[in-house]
Design a protein around this motif. Structure first.
Motif, PDB file in Angstrom:
ATOM      1  N   SER A  76       0.806  -1.215   0.000  1.00  0.00           N
ATOM      2  CA  SER A  76       0.000   0.000   0.000  1.00  0.00           C
ATOM      3  C   SER A  76       0.840   1.267   0.000  1.00  0.00           C
ATOM      4  O   SER A  76       0.449   2.274  -0.568  1.00  0.00           O
ATOM      5  CB  SER A  76      -0.958   0.006   1.188  1.00  0.00           C
ATOM      6  N   TRP A  77       1.991   1.214   0.645  1.00  0.00           N
ATOM      7  CA  TRP A  77       2.785   2.449   0.704  1.00  0.00           C
ATOM      8  C   TRP A  77       3.344   2.811  -0.670  1.00  0.00           C
ATOM      9  O   TRP A  77       3.460   3.987  -1.012  1.00  0.00           O
ATOM     10  CB  TRP A  77       3.908   2.321   1.736  1.00  0.00           C
ATOM     11  N   LYS A  78       3.681   1.818  -1.484  1.00  0.00           N
ATOM     12  CA  LYS A  78       4.164   2.098  -2.841  1.00  0.00           C
ATOM     13  C   LYS A  78       3.045   2.629  -3.720  1.00  0.00           C
ATOM     14  O   LYS A  78       3.235   3.562  -4.500  1.00  0.00           O
ATOM     15  CB  LYS A  78       4.759   0.831  -3.467  1.00  0.00           C
ATOM     16  N   LEU A  79       1.870   2.027  -3.584  1.00  0.00           N
ATOM     17  CA  LEU A  79       0.710   2.487  -4.350  1.00  0.00           C
ATOM     18  C   LEU A  79       0.354   3.918  -3.974  1.00  0.00           C
ATOM     19  O   LEU A  79       0.108   4.763  -4.840  1.00  0.00           O
ATOM     20  CB  LEU A  79      -0.479   1.559  -4.083  1.00  0.00           C
ATOM     21  N   LEU A  80       0.353   4.183  -2.677  1.00  0.00           N
ATOM     22  CA  LEU A  80       0.013   5.520  -2.198  1.00  0.00           C
ATOM     23  C   LEU A  80       1.032   6.551  -2.680  1.00  0.00           C
ATOM     24  O   LEU A  80       0.663   7.655  -3.096  1.00  0.00           O
ATOM     25  CB  LEU A  80      -0.051   5.518  -0.668  1.00  0.00           C
ATOM     26  N   LEU A  81       2.301   6.187  -2.658  1.00  0.00           N
ATOM     27  CA  LEU A  81       3.347   7.099  -3.123  1.00  0.00           C
ATOM     28  C   LEU A  81       3.184   7.418  -4.606  1.00  0.00           C
ATOM     29  O   LEU A  81       3.280   8.579  -5.019  1.00  0.00           O
ATOM     30  CB  LEU A  81       4.727   6.488  -2.860  1.00  0.00           C
ATOM     31  N   ALA A  82       2.922   6.390  -5.413  1.00  0.00           N
ATOM     32  CA  ALA A  82       2.745   6.590  -6.857  1.00  0.00           C
ATOM     33  C   ALA A  82       1.539   7.483  -7.141  1.00  0.00           C
ATOM     34  O   ALA A  82       1.598   8.394  -7.974  1.00  0.00           O
ATOM     35  CB  ALA A  82       2.581   5.243  -7.559  1.00  0.00           C
ATOM     36  N   ALA A 124      -5.740  10.507   6.515  1.00  0.00           N
ATOM     37  CA  ALA A 124      -6.955  10.156   5.765  1.00  0.00           C
ATOM     38  C   ALA A 124      -7.921  11.341   5.695  1.00  0.00           C
ATOM     39  O   ALA A 124      -8.508  11.613   4.636  1.00  0.00           O
ATOM     40  CB  ALA A 124      -7.641   8.952   6.411  1.00  0.00           C
ATOM     41  N   ILE A 125      -8.074  12.055   6.805  1.00  0.00           N
ATOM     42  CA  ILE A 125      -8.964  13.225   6.827  1.00  0.00           C
ATOM     43  C   ILE A 125      -8.429  14.329   5.923  1.00  0.00           C
ATOM     44  O   ILE A 125      -9.184  14.941   5.149  1.00  0.00           O
ATOM     45  CB  ILE A 125      -9.136  13.743   8.276  1.00  0.00           C
ATOM     46  N   LEU A 126      -7.118  14.587   5.990  1.00  0.00           N
ATOM     47  CA  LEU A 126      -6.517  15.613   5.128  1.00  0.00           C
ATOM     48  C   LEU A 126      -6.665  15.260   3.655  1.00  0.00           C
ATOM     49  O   LEU A 126      -6.927  16.137   2.821  1.00  0.00           O
ATOM     50  CB  LEU A 126      -5.045  15.795   5.486  1.00  0.00           C
ATOM     51  N   ASP A 127      -6.505  13.989   3.323  1.00  0.00           N
ATOM     52  CA  ASP A 127      -6.669  13.560   1.929  1.00  0.00           C
ATOM     53  C   ASP A 127      -8.094  13.788   1.447  1.00  0.00           C
ATOM     54  O   ASP A 127      -8.315  14.246   0.321  1.00  0.00           O
ATOM     55  CB  ASP A 127      -6.292  12.081   1.788  1.00  0.00           C
ATOM     56  N   MET A 128      -9.069  13.465   2.295  1.00  0.00           N
ATOM     57  CA  MET A 128     -10.474  13.673   1.918  1.00  0.00           C
ATOM     58  C   MET A 128     -10.787  15.160   1.732  1.00  0.00           C
ATOM     59  O   MET A 128     -11.495  15.550   0.793  1.00  0.00           O
ATOM     60  CB  MET A 128     -11.400  13.054   2.958  1.00  0.00           C
ATOM     61  N   ILE A 166      -9.671  12.689  -9.655  1.00  0.00           N
ATOM     62  CA  ILE A 166      -9.741  11.226  -9.660  1.00  0.00           C
ATOM     63  C   ILE A 166      -8.603  10.624  -8.847  1.00  0.00           C
ATOM     64  O   ILE A 166      -8.800   9.707  -8.035  1.00  0.00           O
ATOM     65  CB  ILE A 166      -9.712  10.697 -11.106  1.00  0.00           C
ATOM     66  N   LEU A 167      -7.396  11.163  -9.039  1.00  0.00           N
ATOM     67  CA  LEU A 167      -6.237  10.647  -8.317  1.00  0.00           C
ATOM     68  C   LEU A 167      -6.358  10.899  -6.811  1.00  0.00           C
ATOM     69  O   LEU A 167      -5.997  10.040  -5.997  1.00  0.00           O
ATOM     70  CB  LEU A 167      -4.958  11.284  -8.860  1.00  0.00           C
ATOM     71  N   MET A 168      -6.887  12.060  -6.435  1.00  0.00           N
ATOM     72  CA  MET A 168      -7.048  12.353  -5.009  1.00  0.00           C
ATOM     73  C   MET A 168      -8.123  11.464  -4.378  1.00  0.00           C
ATOM     74  O   MET A 168      -8.018  11.089  -3.199  1.00  0.00           O
ATOM     75  CB  MET A 168      -7.402  13.828  -4.792  1.00  0.00           C
ATOM     76  N   LEU A 169      -9.139  11.104  -5.136  1.00  0.00           N
ATOM     77  CA  LEU A 169     -10.136  10.160  -4.630  1.00  0.00           C
ATOM     78  C   LEU A 169      -9.503   8.788  -4.397  1.00  0.00           C
ATOM     79  O   LEU A 169      -9.808   8.107  -3.415  1.00  0.00           O
ATOM     80  CB  LEU A 169     -11.312  10.054  -5.614  1.00  0.00           C
ATOM     81  N   LEU A 170      -8.619   8.395  -5.308  1.00  0.00           N
ATOM     82  CA  LEU A 170      -7.911   7.126  -5.137  1.00  0.00           C
ATOM     83  C   LEU A 170      -6.961   7.177  -3.936  1.00  0.00           C
ATOM     84  O   LEU A 170      -6.864   6.226  -3.164  1.00  0.00           O
ATOM     85  CB  LEU A 170      -7.135   6.786  -6.416  1.00  0.00           C
ATOM     86  N   VAL A 171      -6.263   8.307  -3.805  1.00  0.00           N
ATOM     87  CA  VAL A 171      -5.371   8.501  -2.650  1.00  0.00           C
ATOM     88  C   VAL A 171      -6.172   8.398  -1.353  1.00  0.00           C
ATOM     89  O   VAL A 171      -5.753   7.729  -0.392  1.00  0.00           O
ATOM     90  CB  VAL A 171      -4.658   9.868  -2.733  1.00  0.00           C
ATOM     91  N   SER A 203      -8.987   6.854  -0.894  1.00  0.00           N
ATOM     92  CA  SER A 203      -9.441   5.465  -0.708  1.00  0.00           C
ATOM     93  C   SER A 203      -8.336   4.599  -0.109  1.00  0.00           C
ATOM     94  O   SER A 203      -8.582   3.796   0.790  1.00  0.00           O
ATOM     95  CB  SER A 203      -9.893   4.877  -2.051  1.00  0.00           C
ATOM     96  N   VAL A 204      -7.111   4.765  -0.617  1.00  0.00           N
ATOM     97  CA  VAL A 204      -5.988   3.981  -0.093  1.00  0.00           C
ATOM     98  C   VAL A 204      -5.697   4.369   1.352  1.00  0.00           C
ATOM     99  O   VAL A 204      -5.403   3.513   2.191  1.00  0.00           O
ATOM    100  CB  VAL A 204      -4.734   4.155  -0.977  1.00  0.00           C
ATOM    101  N   SER A 205      -5.775   5.669   1.660  1.00  0.00           N
ATOM    102  CA  SER A 205      -5.536   6.127   3.036  1.00  0.00           C
ATOM    103  C   SER A 205      -6.553   5.523   3.993  1.00  0.00           C
ATOM    104  O   SER A 205      -6.201   5.077   5.096  1.00  0.00           O
ATOM    105  CB  SER A 205      -5.612   7.654   3.110  1.00  0.00           C
ATOM    106  N   ILE A 206      -7.815   5.474   3.566  1.00  0.00           N
ATOM    107  CA  ILE A 206      -8.859   4.887   4.403  1.00  0.00           C
ATOM    108  C   ILE A 206      -8.638   3.380   4.550  1.00  0.00           C
ATOM    109  O   ILE A 206      -8.854   2.805   5.619  1.00  0.00           O
ATOM    110  CB  ILE A 206     -10.250   5.188   3.814  1.00  0.00           C
ATOM    111  N   SER A 207      -8.184   2.739   3.463  1.00  0.00           N
ATOM    112  CA  SER A 207      -7.893   1.299   3.512  1.00  0.00           C
ATOM    113  C   SER A 207      -6.787   1.005   4.511  1.00  0.00           C
ATOM    114  O   SER A 207      -6.866   0.043   5.281  1.00  0.00           O
ATOM    115  CB  SER A 207      -7.485   0.795   2.125  1.00  0.00           C
TER     116      SER A 207
END
Length: 199
Positions: free
Chosen positions: A16-22, A109-113, A168-173, A175-179
């Motif tokens: 997850s950390w690699k996915l989140l970084l990308a 996660a809150i900051l990302d949302m 779109i990318l921030m929504l994915l970010v 989602s990963v943060s919440i995961s």
């Protein structure tokens, strides 16, 4: 975290950390590109604004993003989201040994949302004004401007494409943060249950 894994919809497993970084790097590039393109968007033209008899009256007009509050908000919001992603990228790369859990994961996660919401609001506000500039409004007697300032509108279109890519990318970010937060919560619950069950 380096050893942390999540299950993707396609069934594959990735760190997850690699996915989140990308995703953060791509979101940073998209929002920064949107801010730069819109911030530098300017076109000057000499147009005929009236005709007296057979004599055309010309005026030099300039279209720039500062003339529209929605575009100013668009630039500021994208810069803020870019800065957020840059800060998170730096923390993720240079603080990999720092364990993110509990309140820290929740804060990220809150900051990302919040940033996903911010860039989405800015992009939608800019789209409304862009549509008005392209087609005008016959009921309000507002003329369209994109038939005269084509380069300005083309650059604005590019900025909007970049911004919606960032949304779109921030929504994915997010989602990963919440995961990651969910994974940590489940892991903590399992550890607590094991500790209680052990004699």
């Amino acid at each position: 975290m380096p050893g942390e894994k999540i299950l993707l919809a396609g069934g594959g497993i990735t760190k997850s950390w690699k996915l989140l970084l990308a995703l953060r790097i791509l979101a940073f590039i998209a929002t920064l590109a949107a801010a730069i393109v819109m911030g530098l968007n300017k076109e000057t033209k000499t147009l005929v604004v009236a005709t007296i008899g057979t004599i055309p009256i010309k005026a030099t007009l300039t279209a720039k993003f500062q003339d529209t509050p929605a575009f100013v908000f668009f630039v500021i919001a994208n810069v803020m989201v870019s800065f957020h992603n840059l800060l998170m990228i730096g923390l993720q790369i240079f603080s990999r040994k720092l364990e993110y859990k509990g309140f820290r994961l929740l804060s990220v996660a809150i900051l990302d949302m919040l940033n996903a919401t911010l860039v989405s609001a800015a992009a939608n506000a800019a789209v409304f004004i862009a549509e008005l500039g392209k087609n005008g409004n016959k009921h309000a007697k507002w003329n369209k401007v994109c038939d005269r300032f084509t380069t300005y509108c083309d650059h604005g279109r590019g900025a909007l494409i970049a911004a919606f890519s960032g949304v779109i990318l921030m929504l994915l970010v997010s989602s990963v943060s919440i995961s990651r937060l969910s994974i940590y919560s489940n892991k903590s619950s399992t550890s607590t249950a094991a500790a209680v069950a052990s004699p």
